[in-house]
Design a protein around this motif. Structure first.
Motif, mmCIF file in Angstrom:
data_model
loop_
_atom_site.group_PDB
_atom_site.id
_atom_site.type_symbol
_atom_site.label_atom_id
_atom_site.label_comp_id
_atom_site.label_asym_id
_atom_site.label_seq_id
_atom_site.Cartn_x
_atom_site.Cartn_y
_atom_site.Cartn_z
ATOM 1 N N ARG A 1 0.835 -1.199 0.000
ATOM 2 C CA ARG A 1 0.000 0.000 0.000
ATOM 3 C C ARG A 1 0.866 1.244 0.000
ATOM 4 N NH1 ARG A 1 -4.506 -0.398 4.565
ATOM 5 N NH2 ARG A 1 -2.717 -0.927 5.877
ATOM 6 N N ASP A 2 0.389 2.273 -0.687
ATOM 7 C CA ASP A 2 1.118 3.530 -0.740
ATOM 8 C C ASP A 2 1.347 4.091 0.662
ATOM 9 O OD1 ASP A 2 1.288 3.485 -3.469
ATOM 10 O OD2 ASP A 2 -0.383 4.854 -3.816
ATOM 11 N N ASN A 3 2.518 4.633 0.873
ATOM 12 C CA ASN A 3 2.941 5.282 2.108
ATOM 13 C C ASN A 3 3.276 4.298 3.225
ATOM 14 O OD1 ASN A 3 3.586 7.806 3.370
ATOM 15 N ND2 ASN A 3 1.793 7.571 4.680
ATOM 16 N N GLY A 4 3.157 3.001 2.943
ATOM 17 C CA GLY A 4 3.570 2.016 3.933
ATOM 18 C C GLY A 4 5.071 1.836 3.935
ATOM 19 N N VAL A 5 5.607 1.317 5.024
ATOM 20 C CA VAL A 5 7.043 1.050 5.133
ATOM 21 C C VAL A 5 7.263 -0.444 4.934
ATOM 22 C CG1 VAL A 5 9.087 1.177 6.600
ATOM 23 C CG2 VAL A 5 7.417 3.034 6.618
ATOM 24 N N TYR A 6 8.125 -0.774 3.987
ATOM 25 C CA TYR A 6 8.361 -2.163 3.599
ATOM 26 C C TYR A 6 9.856 -2.422 3.439
ATOM 27 C CZ TYR A 6 3.376 -2.254 2.406
ATOM 28 O OH TYR A 6 1.999 -2.177 2.455
ATOM 29 N N VAL A 7 10.217 -3.677 3.563
ATOM 30 C CA VAL A 7 11.530 -4.126 3.140
ATOM 31 C C VAL A 7 11.382 -4.632 1.709
ATOM 32 C CG1 VAL A 7 13.321 -5.884 3.442
ATOM 33 C CG2 VAL A 7 12.408 -4.672 5.429
ATOM 34 N N VAL A 8 12.145 -4.052 0.801
ATOM 35 C CA VAL A 8 12.071 -4.410 -0.614
ATOM 36 C C VAL A 8 13.375 -5.108 -0.996
ATOM 37 C CG1 VAL A 8 11.781 -3.568 -2.972
ATOM 38 C CG2 VAL A 8 10.563 -2.442 -1.088
ATOM 39 N N VAL A 9 13.241 -6.328 -1.524
ATOM 40 C CA VAL A 9 14.406 -7.132 -1.869
ATOM 41 C C VAL A 9 14.545 -7.167 -3.387
ATOM 42 C CG1 VAL A 9 15.532 -9.379 -1.658
ATOM 43 C CG2 VAL A 9 14.035 -8.548 0.189
ATOM 44 N N THR A 10 15.631 -6.602 -3.895
ATOM 45 C CA THR A 10 16.010 -6.741 -5.296
ATOM 46 C C THR A 10 17.343 -7.484 -5.288
ATOM 47 O OG1 THR A 10 16.994 -4.514 -5.231
ATOM 48 C CG2 THR A 10 14.736 -4.694 -6.041
ATOM 49 N N ASP A 11 18.405 -6.871 -5.821
ATOM 50 C CA ASP A 11 19.731 -7.444 -5.613
ATOM 51 C C ASP A 11 20.333 -6.935 -4.306
ATOM 52 O OD1 ASP A 11 19.954 -4.865 -6.491
ATOM 53 O OD2 ASP A 11 21.626 -5.235 -7.848
ATOM 54 N N THR A 12 19.577 -6.052 -3.635
ATOM 55 C CA THR A 12 19.923 -5.566 -2.305
ATOM 56 C C THR A 12 18.675 -5.653 -1.426
ATOM 57 O OG1 THR A 12 19.368 -3.276 -2.878
ATOM 58 C CG2 THR A 12 21.656 -3.976 -3.218
#
Length: 254
Positions: free
Chosen positions: A188-199
């Motif tokens: 959801r917009d404005n939420g705080v997430y951990v995003v995994v790409t190559d980092t």
């Protein structure tokens, strides 16, 4: 390092939760403990309790009103000074005092946390690059330590934060406790997430939609620290998204 527990950070839930701790079981039990300590003349009032917990009168007032929560240090002092059963504080027991039982008292809050279901896997900062490559590997996660925090259920991951990009809400050295989203589940917009790409990064997000199809094609990753500029990642680059449910911090709430 002594840790403070602060549950927060779901999309737009952050600001509302931070201003209403009245539903927090620790705050509810603290109110009962305060009443009991007052009735039994173990404290002379809020100022006396504040002194015992090494804080200020207005902090005790705010906790009792549900405007803030206790830090782990304050809970530890409460347990140690008054022989309070830590399991009572977290709603896991109806026994208020340790002395009411034949059990050997455990005054360390860290021990209380570690003795739980161990449903949270800790991924330290130095291992985050490896996690990005082995995001679907259960064997990879088995090497890491596990712990539990009262009130946080289910399989969760904790990531150690490095840097200041999410100041003032997340501090260098904090742990963010996360729940992985399903593959087809959009954040959801404005939420705080951990995003995994190559980092592995912890950011506030904004969905990017295609102007023609209105489909989400990527995410804009925003830092709470305005020194850092937003940047975009395509959906194809993203290996996993995890919703931040709570943080553990060595810094008390402001």
């Amino acid at each position: 390092m002594q840790l403070y527990v602060a549950s927060w950070l779901g999309a737009n839930e952050f600001y509302s939760y931070m201003t209403d701790f009245s539903k927090n079981i620790v705050n509810q039990r603290f109110g009962l403990i305060y009443d009991e300590l007052t009735k039994s003349n173990k404290i002379k009032g809020k100022s006396d309790l504040a002194d015992k917990l090494e804080t200020y009168n207005h902090v005790i007032n705010n906790v009792l009103k549900g405007d803030r929560s206790l830090t782990v240090k304050q809970i530890n002092l409460l347990v140690e000074h008054f022989d309070i059963n830590a399991n009572f504080v977290f709603g896991c027991s109806e026994q208020l005092y340790n002395s009411d039982s034949d059990e050997i008292p455990t005054h360390s809050l860290a021990e209380k946390i570690i003795q739980g279901r161990n449903n949270i896997t800790l991924v330290p900062d130095k291992a985050s690059a490896g996690y990005a490559l082995a995001v679907d590997s259960k064997e990879y996660l088995e090497q890491f330590k596990r712990f539990s925090v009262p009130g946080l259920e289910g399989p969760l991951l904790a990531f150690e934060i490095s840097g200041d990009s999410m100041l003032p809400h997340i501090t260098n050295g904090d742990l963010v406790i996360c729940e992985a989203l399903e593959r087809n589940q959009m954040p959801r917009d404005n939420g705080v997430y951990v995003v995994v790409t190559d980092t592995v990064v912890t950011k506030r997000i904004r969905r990017i939609k295609d102007s023609d199809s209105n489909q989400v094609v990527g995410l804009e990753l925003l830092s709470d620290n305005e020194v850092y500029r937003p940047y975009q990642v395509d959906l194809e680059e993203i290996r996993q998204i995890l919703k931040v449910k709570a943080r553990l911090t060595a810094h008390g709430l402001a």
